[in-house]
Design an enzyme around this catalytic site. Structure first.
Site, mmCIF file in Angstrom:
data_model
loop_
_atom_site.group_PDB
_atom_site.id
_atom_site.type_symbol
_atom_site.label_atom_id
_atom_site.label_comp_id
_atom_site.label_asym_id
_atom_site.label_seq_id
_atom_site.Cartn_x
_atom_site.Cartn_y
_atom_site.Cartn_z
ATOM 1 C CB VAL A 19 -4.219 6.069 6.646
ATOM 2 C CG1 VAL A 19 -4.456 7.566 7.178
ATOM 3 C CG2 VAL A 19 -3.464 6.199 5.290
ATOM 4 C CG ASN A 94 -10.477 -0.601 3.184
ATOM 5 O OD1 ASN A 94 -11.284 -0.058 4.219
ATOM 6 N ND2 ASN A 94 -10.696 -1.779 2.395
ATOM 7 C CG LEU A 166 0.872 8.712 6.677
ATOM 8 C CD1 LEU A 166 1.421 7.390 6.280
ATOM 9 C CD2 LEU A 166 0.468 8.447 7.985
ATOM 10 C CG PHE A 225 1.983 17.505 -9.251
ATOM 11 C CD1 PHE A 225 0.620 17.510 -9.705
ATOM 12 C CD2 PHE A 225 2.784 18.600 -9.561
ATOM 13 C CE1 PHE A 225 0.153 18.531 -10.446
ATOM 14 C CE2 PHE A 225 2.299 19.582 -10.541
ATOM 15 C CZ PHE A 225 0.935 19.608 -10.816
ATOM 16 C CB CYS A 275 -1.576 6.514 -2.399
ATOM 17 S SG CYS A 275 -2.306 6.382 -0.858
ATOM 18 C CE LYS A 278 -7.065 5.005 -2.961
ATOM 19 N NZ LYS A 278 -7.052 5.025 -1.677
ATOM 20 N NE ARG A 449 12.199 -0.958 -5.909
ATOM 21 C CZ ARG A 449 10.930 -0.277 -5.435
ATOM 22 N NH1 ARG A 449 11.044 1.196 -5.675
ATOM 23 N NH2 ARG A 449 9.861 -0.697 -5.491
HETATM 24 C C1 UDX Z 1 2.522 8.078 -1.161
HETATM 25 C C2 UDX Z 1 3.054 9.618 -1.000
HETATM 26 O O1 UDX Z 1 4.000 9.766 -1.066
HETATM 27 C C3 UDX Z 1 2.247 9.976 0.270
HETATM 28 O O2 UDX Z 1 2.239 11.381 0.681
HETATM 29 C C4 UDX Z 1 0.679 9.658 0.265
HETATM 30 O O3 UDX Z 1 -0.012 9.965 1.575
HETATM 31 C C5 UDX Z 1 0.414 8.318 0.065
HETATM 32 O O4 UDX Z 1 1.233 7.858 -1.251
HETATM 33 P P1 UDX Z 1 3.541 5.710 -0.435
HETATM 34 O O5 UDX Z 1 2.730 5.056 -1.228
HETATM 35 O O6 UDX Z 1 3.537 5.294 1.185
HETATM 36 O O7 UDX Z 1 3.177 7.389 -0.229
HETATM 37 O O8 UDX Z 1 5.120 5.720 -0.889
HETATM 38 P P2 UDX Z 1 5.979 6.797 -1.589
HETATM 39 O O9 UDX Z 1 7.294 6.833 -1.060
HETATM 40 O O10 UDX Z 1 5.261 7.733 -2.281
HETATM 41 O O11 UDX Z 1 6.445 5.661 -2.761
HETATM 42 C C6 UDX Z 1 5.309 5.258 -3.749
HETATM 43 C C7 UDX Z 1 5.996 4.473 -4.996
HETATM 44 O O12 UDX Z 1 6.992 5.035 -5.767
HETATM 45 C C8 UDX Z 1 6.855 3.081 -4.299
HETATM 46 O O13 UDX Z 1 6.537 2.146 -5.031
HETATM 47 C C9 UDX Z 1 8.341 3.713 -4.335
HETATM 48 O O14 UDX Z 1 9.253 2.669 -4.486
HETATM 49 C C10 UDX Z 1 7.950 4.433 -5.766
HETATM 50 N N1 UDX Z 1 9.242 5.554 -6.032
HETATM 51 C C11 UDX Z 1 9.050 6.636 -5.244
HETATM 52 C C12 UDX Z 1 10.077 5.245 -7.028
HETATM 53 O O15 UDX Z 1 10.034 4.376 -7.735
HETATM 54 N N2 UDX Z 1 11.112 6.460 -7.209
HETATM 55 C C13 UDX Z 1 11.050 7.404 -6.557
HETATM 56 O O16 UDX Z 1 11.838 8.402 -6.674
HETATM 57 C C14 UDX Z 1 10.087 7.762 -5.548
HETATM 58 P P1 ADP Z 2 -5.574 2.474 4.624
HETATM 59 O O1 ADP Z 2 -4.195 2.221 3.969
HETATM 60 O O2 ADP Z 2 -6.301 3.609 3.654
HETATM 61 O O3 ADP Z 2 -5.303 2.862 5.980
HETATM 62 P P2 ADP Z 2 -6.352 -0.089 5.050
HETATM 63 O O4 ADP Z 2 -6.870 -0.990 4.005
HETATM 64 O O5 ADP Z 2 -5.175 -0.354 5.641
HETATM 65 O O6 ADP Z 2 -6.351 1.283 4.404
HETATM 66 O O7 ADP Z 2 -7.344 0.053 6.511
HETATM 67 C C1 ADP Z 2 -8.646 0.443 6.364
HETATM 68 C C2 ADP Z 2 -9.202 -0.308 7.596
HETATM 69 O O8 ADP Z 2 -10.664 0.032 7.583
HETATM 70 C C3 ADP Z 2 -9.532 -1.753 7.467
HETATM 71 O O9 ADP Z 2 -8.681 -2.550 8.625
HETATM 72 C C4 ADP Z 2 -10.959 -2.089 7.391
HETATM 73 O O10 ADP Z 2 -11.341 -3.396 8.160
HETATM 74 C C5 ADP Z 2 -11.482 -0.809 8.261
HETATM 75 N N1 ADP Z 2 -12.981 -0.588 7.764
HETATM 76 C C6 ADP Z 2 -13.528 -0.582 6.531
HETATM 77 N N2 ADP Z 2 -14.965 -0.217 6.927
HETATM 78 C C7 ADP Z 2 -15.066 0.057 8.092
HETATM 79 C C8 ADP Z 2 -16.280 0.050 8.938
HETATM 80 N N3 ADP Z 2 -17.134 0.526 8.364
HETATM 81 N N4 ADP Z 2 -16.223 0.344 10.052
HETATM 82 C C9 ADP Z 2 -14.943 -0.008 10.829
HETATM 83 N N5 ADP Z 2 -13.695 -0.249 10.128
HETATM 84 C C10 ADP Z 2 -13.871 -0.328 8.780
#
Ligand code: UDX
Ligand code: ADP
Length: 469
Positions: A19, A94, A166, A225, A275, A278, A449
């Site tokens: 992110v 994270n 995103l 949702f 996401c 969780k 898929r």
């Molecule tokens: C999701 C949300 O879309 C995004 O807005 C939020 O910020 C983070 O979580 P992401 O996890 O990156 O994004 O991917 P997404 O495209 O939502 O897919 C999630 C999972 O659902 C994937 O494993 C995808 O393959 C699956 N999926 C999605 C399906 O199986 N069928 C679908 O129709 C859509």
């Molecule tokens: P997301 O998908 O939410 O971006 P990631 O696990 O990819 O999550 O990234 C989170 C990042 O935050 C990791 O690279 C981790 O090392 C960093 N991080 C966690 N705690 C701290 C902290 N206290 N200071 C700086 N970086 C941190």
């Protein structure tokens, strides 16, 4: 001091992950006058951001990073200095599901967020705007605010919630042209300061402002949702397999109702990613906490259905392959949780591989963007999670039964079956006559898929099974 007459000049983002990295790259690109610093405690990750091979694969990201890095975009481990110098600090660390103590398996682990808040409180001077970017349970801002109020140097803070929507694999498109940007907060000046950042490229009407709590809850609700739609169509896919219906036809039929809409109705082996699960578990925990067990149960079913879908896929494989996959070679095509990302968090592949390994299958795994070390780590982690620690027998099971291939063809060589688990486009472009030739017969292909559905593979000699038909 930040106010309407002093626009944001320096941004610091704590957390250089999936992110933080792309979001800050986009802000740097769109705002050449803002100095953007992305900090992380993970030195290796920062080194990767400063190299030619970025730590995350995201189409279009490398170009933007190359354009801005060394100008107004910096990746550094100098956390304190970068926080101190910033007008606005994003928290983008994270927030995994807790694995221990109160709320284990459901609540979000806010340890990293709290550490960030304490660090900001310790080093800040003057006034700063602190922006929650990580997905957080409702009312986390309250905790962040309380920690910040105990600042070392009498610094003052405004806290905003600005959840990121995103999706991985399309992060750059999503950041460039978002459906909406949500900004929750109490201080109109602070909200305006962040609105002014996004307004450089996002039309004003798509910048939604709310109170803090609505913003935090909207993120969890949006993901709940979306995941619910996937679980709903996956539930119907099971019924389709039991009848003569075809889930893709059903999806097209219901999706053409403008009230339902066509998106997010693709039946699959199950949703993954960092996401969905969780955030739903988080929502479930919140509902229980606030004394709403019926609401909690309602949302938990979305996750249960997803677990069922992954299990169902393996059960169908085993049943179809004469009730045993023991010592059979199975090619696994795809390990990432969706195409166009190297992220494997909560990928359905992990769980399908785990269950096939428990059936003593020999797996040969290929993913175009995920390397051997990451695959082995995920498998070790999933077994360790179930048993509390990785037992010697499970370590041996992974060691003896998993190989990693460099291509689909290599994985399928002499295999009894292929399981396609990630919808990478390259999988549909293979020479299937050659693949068939190299496999044991009958050559089973389980398409998690429905990626190869239109290729008439049954007519070409495969025993082809998809999802929901
Ligand atoms: C999701 C949300 O879309 C995004 O807005 C939020 O910020 C983070 O979580 P992401 O996890 O990156 O994004 O991917 P997404 O495209 O939502 O897919 C999630 C999972 O659902 C994937 O494993 C995808 O393959 C699956 N999926 C999605 C399906 O199986 N069928 C679908 O129709 C859509
Ligand atoms: P997301 O998908 O939410 O971006 P990631 O696990 O990819 O999550 O990234 C989170 C990042 O935050 C990791 O690279 C981790 O090392 C960093 N991080 C966690 N705690 C701290 C902290 N206290 N200071 C700086 N970086 C941190």
């Amino acid at each position: 001091m930040v106010n309407k007459t002093h626009p944001i000049r320096r941004i610091c983002c704590i957390g250089a992950g999936y992110v933080g990295g792309p979001t800050m790259a986009m802000i740097a690109k769109q705002c050449p006058d803002i100095d953007v610093r992305v900090v992380d405690i993970n030195e290796h990750r920062i080194a990767q951001w400063n190299s030619d091979t970025l730590p995350i694969y995201e189409p279009g990201l490398t170009e933007i990073v190359q354009q801005c890095r060394g100008k107004n975009l910096t990746f550094t481990t100098a956390v304190e200095e970068s926080i101190r110098n910033a007008d606005m600090v994003f928290i983008s660390v994270n927030t995994p599901t807790k694995t221990f103590g109160v709320g284990a398996g459901r609540a979000a682990n806010l340890e990293f967020v709290e550490k960030c808040a304490r660090q900001i409180a310790d080093v800040s001077e003057g006034h700063k705007i602190v922006v929650e970017k990580s997905t957080l349970p409702v009312r986390t801002a309250e905790a962040v605010k309380r920690i910040l109020s105990n600042s070392n140097n009498n610094a003052t803070f405004d806290v905003l919630s600005n959840p990121e929507f995103l999706a991985e694999g399309t992060a750059i498109e999503d950041l460039l042209d978002p459906d909406r940007v949500l900004i929750g907060g109490e201080s109109p000046d602070a909200i305006q300061a962040l609105v002014d950042v996004y307004a450089r490229w996002v039309p004003r009407e798509r910048l939604l402002t709310t109170n803090l709590w609505s913003s935090e809850l909207s993120k969890l609700t949006a993901n709940a949702f979306l995941a619910q739609r996937v679980s709903s169509i996956n539930a119907i896919s099971a019924l389709c397999e039991a009848t003569e219906a075809d889930v893709d036809e059903v999806a097209a039929a219901i999706g053409s109702d403008s009230r339902i809409g066509p998106k997010f109705l693709k039946a699959s082996v199950g949703f993954g990613g960092s996401c969905f699960q969780k955030d739903i578990l988080n929502l479930v925990y919140l509902c229980e906490y606030f004394g709403l067990p019926e609401v909690a149960e309602y949302w938990e079913q979305v996750v249960k259905m997803n677990d069922f879908q992954k299990k169902r896929f393996v059960t169908r494989m085993v049943r179809t392959m004469f009730n045993t996959v023991s010592d059979k070679k199975i090619a696994i095509w795809g390990f990432a949780f969706k195409k166009d990302t190297n992220d494997t968090r909560e990928s359905a592949s992990i769980y399908v591989c785990r269950d096939l390994l428990l059936e003593k299958a020999r797996l040969c795994i290929y993913d175009p963007r995920v390397g051997e070390q990451q695959i082995r780590q995920e498998l070790e982690y999933v077994f360790a999670e179930a048993d509390g620690e990785l037992s010697d027998s499970k370590r041996r099971l992974i060691h003896d039964h998993v190989t990693v291939a460099v291509s689909c063809e290599e994985a399928a060589e002499q295999a009894h079956a292929v399981a396609l688990l990630t919808e990478w486009d390259e999988f549909a472009k293979l020479d299937f006559a050659k693949v068939l030739d190299s496999m044991k017969k009958p050559a089973f292909l389980f398409d998690g898929r429905n990626k190869l559905k239109n290729l008439d593979l049954a007519k070409k000699g495969f025993e082809y099974y998809g999802i929901g038909f």
